[in-house]
Design a protein around this motif. Structure first.
Motif, PDB file in Angstrom:
ATOM      1  N   LEU A  70       8.102   3.437  -5.190  1.00 10.40           N
ATOM      2  CA  LEU A  70       6.706   3.009  -5.625  1.00 10.40           C
ATOM      3  C   LEU A  70       6.117   1.563  -5.917  1.00 10.40           C
ATOM      4  O   LEU A  70       4.892   1.441  -5.711  1.00 10.40           O
ATOM      5  N   VAL A  71       6.862   0.897  -6.778  1.00 11.85           N
ATOM      6  CA  VAL A  71       6.774  -0.794  -7.161  1.00 11.85           C
ATOM      7  C   VAL A  71       6.913  -0.820  -5.611  1.00 11.85           C
ATOM      8  O   VAL A  71       6.287  -1.625  -5.206  1.00 11.85           O
ATOM      9  N   ARG A  73       5.777   0.386  -3.036  1.00 15.05           N
ATOM     10  CA  ARG A  73       4.481   1.226  -2.290  1.00 15.05           C
ATOM     11  C   ARG A  73       3.329  -0.297  -3.019  1.00 15.05           C
ATOM     12  O   ARG A  73       1.778  -0.678  -2.311  1.00 15.05           O
ATOM     13  N   HIS A  74       3.372  -0.309  -4.289  1.00 15.90           N
ATOM     14  CA  HIS A  74       2.337  -1.327  -4.386  1.00 15.90           C
ATOM     15  C   HIS A  74       2.414  -2.434  -4.280  1.00 15.90           C
ATOM     16  O   HIS A  74       1.592  -3.281  -3.916  1.00 15.90           O
ATOM     17  N   VAL A  75       3.049  -3.398  -3.748  1.00 17.08           N
ATOM     18  CA  VAL A  75       3.736  -4.392  -4.175  1.00 17.08           C
ATOM     19  C   VAL A  75       2.678  -4.481  -2.386  1.00 17.08           C
ATOM     20  O   VAL A  75       2.420  -5.870  -2.411  1.00 17.08           O
ATOM     21  N   ARG A  77       0.725  -3.230  -1.226  1.00 17.00           N
ATOM     22  CA  ARG A  77      -0.684  -2.761  -0.993  1.00 17.00           C
ATOM     23  C   ARG A  77      -1.188  -4.259  -1.467  1.00 17.00           C
ATOM     24  O   ARG A  77      -2.370  -4.397  -1.645  1.00 17.00           O
TER      25      ARG A  77
END
Length: 77
Positions: A70-71, A73-75, A77
């Motif tokens: 999740l981290v 994927r967030h970075v 984007r």
């Protein structure tokens, strides 16, 4: 040189009063003694504990991988 004449604590006096062989037997770890025929319950408990610990480690690892994903994927984007 003067020596200290105070009495030893009770826990130490029982080791000093016991014969040498008895002290060595009680000081050995359970793993050093091996599994005795009467210890089958403790062997079952050890296996159950190892399986539970493995389950906790695997679950914890999966949670960390999920969080890392999740981290990342967030970075990205």
């Amino acid at each position: 040189m003067k020596t200290d004449q105070r009495k030893l604590p009770e826990s130490l006096t029982c080791y000093l009063a016991a014969p040498q062989g008895a002290v060595v037997e009680t000081a050995r770890l359970p793993a050093e003694r091996g599994i005795q025929p009467g210890d089958q319950g403790s062997a079952h408990h050890a296996l159950e504990s190892a399986l539970l610990r493995g389950f906790v480690y695997v679950t914890s690892g999966l949670v960390w991988i999920l969080l890392l994903g999740l981290v990342v994927r967030h970075v990205v984007r």
